[in-house]
Design a protein around this motif. Structure first.
Motif, PDB file in Angstrom:
ATOM      1  N   LYS A   8       0.746  -1.148  -0.130  1.00  0.00           N
ATOM      2  CA  LYS A   8      -0.037  -0.009   0.012  1.00  0.00           C
ATOM      3  C   LYS A   8       0.788   1.459  -0.143  1.00  0.00           C
ATOM      4  O   LYS A   8       0.566   2.221  -0.789  1.00  0.00           O
ATOM      5  CB  LYS A   8      -0.926  -0.134   1.125  1.00  0.00           C
ATOM      6  CG  LYS A   8      -1.926   1.099   1.027  1.00  0.00           C
ATOM      7  CD  LYS A   8      -2.815   1.086  -0.201  1.00  0.00           C
ATOM      8  CE  LYS A   8      -3.723   2.467   0.160  1.00  0.00           C
ATOM      9  NZ  LYS A   8      -4.284   2.563  -1.173  1.00  0.00           N
ATOM     10  N   GLU A  11       2.100   1.734  -3.501  1.00  0.00           N
ATOM     11  CA  GLU A  11       0.954   2.132  -4.406  1.00  0.00           C
ATOM     12  C   GLU A  11       0.865   3.632  -3.867  1.00  0.00           C
ATOM     13  O   GLU A  11       0.471   4.370  -5.222  1.00  0.00           O
ATOM     14  CB  GLU A  11      -0.234   1.270  -3.880  1.00  0.00           C
ATOM     15  CG  GLU A  11      -0.542   0.079  -4.470  1.00  0.00           C
ATOM     16  CD  GLU A  11      -1.938  -0.440  -4.092  1.00  0.00           C
ATOM     17  OE1 GLU A  11      -2.829   0.299  -3.618  1.00  0.00           O
ATOM     18  OE2 GLU A  11      -2.011  -1.556  -4.287  1.00  0.00           O
ATOM     19  N   GLY A  14       3.352   5.634  -5.627  1.00  0.00           N
ATOM     20  CA  GLY A  14       3.354   5.626  -7.253  1.00  0.00           C
ATOM     21  C   GLY A  14       4.477   6.628  -7.767  1.00  0.00           C
ATOM     22  O   GLY A  14       5.602   6.363  -7.999  1.00  0.00           O
TER      23      GLY A  14
END
Length: 80
Positions: A8, A11, A14
């Motif tokens: 997470k 993510e 990014g």
């Protein structure tokens, strides 16, 4: 659980660019900047002494807000 957290965080990072090279995560959440969750969905109150040294901080009234998605995630989900 730790793998889910790591996934997470990656993510959330990014394509984000961080001048501090994501030390808040890469050093085990030990180097987090000082911030406070004030109930806003995508912002924190920045508590750093020199907030404008950070590209994610901006003035808001008599204080500064943090808009770093990674720092917001850490504060909201991990309560740190």
């Amino acid at each position: 659980m730790e793998q889910d957290l790591e996934r997470k965080l990656k993510e959330t990072i990014g394509d984000l660019k961080c001048p501090k090279d994501f030390k808040c995560c890469t050093e085990g959440l030990e180097k987090l900047c000082q911030a406070e969750d004030i109930g806003m969905e995508t912002f924190l109150k920045c508590l750093e002494e020199h907030p404008l040294e950070c590209i994610f901080a901006f003035p808001f009234g008599h204080s500064h807000l943090c808009s770093c998605p990674l720092r917001v995630y850490i504060a909201k989900k991990l309560k740190k």
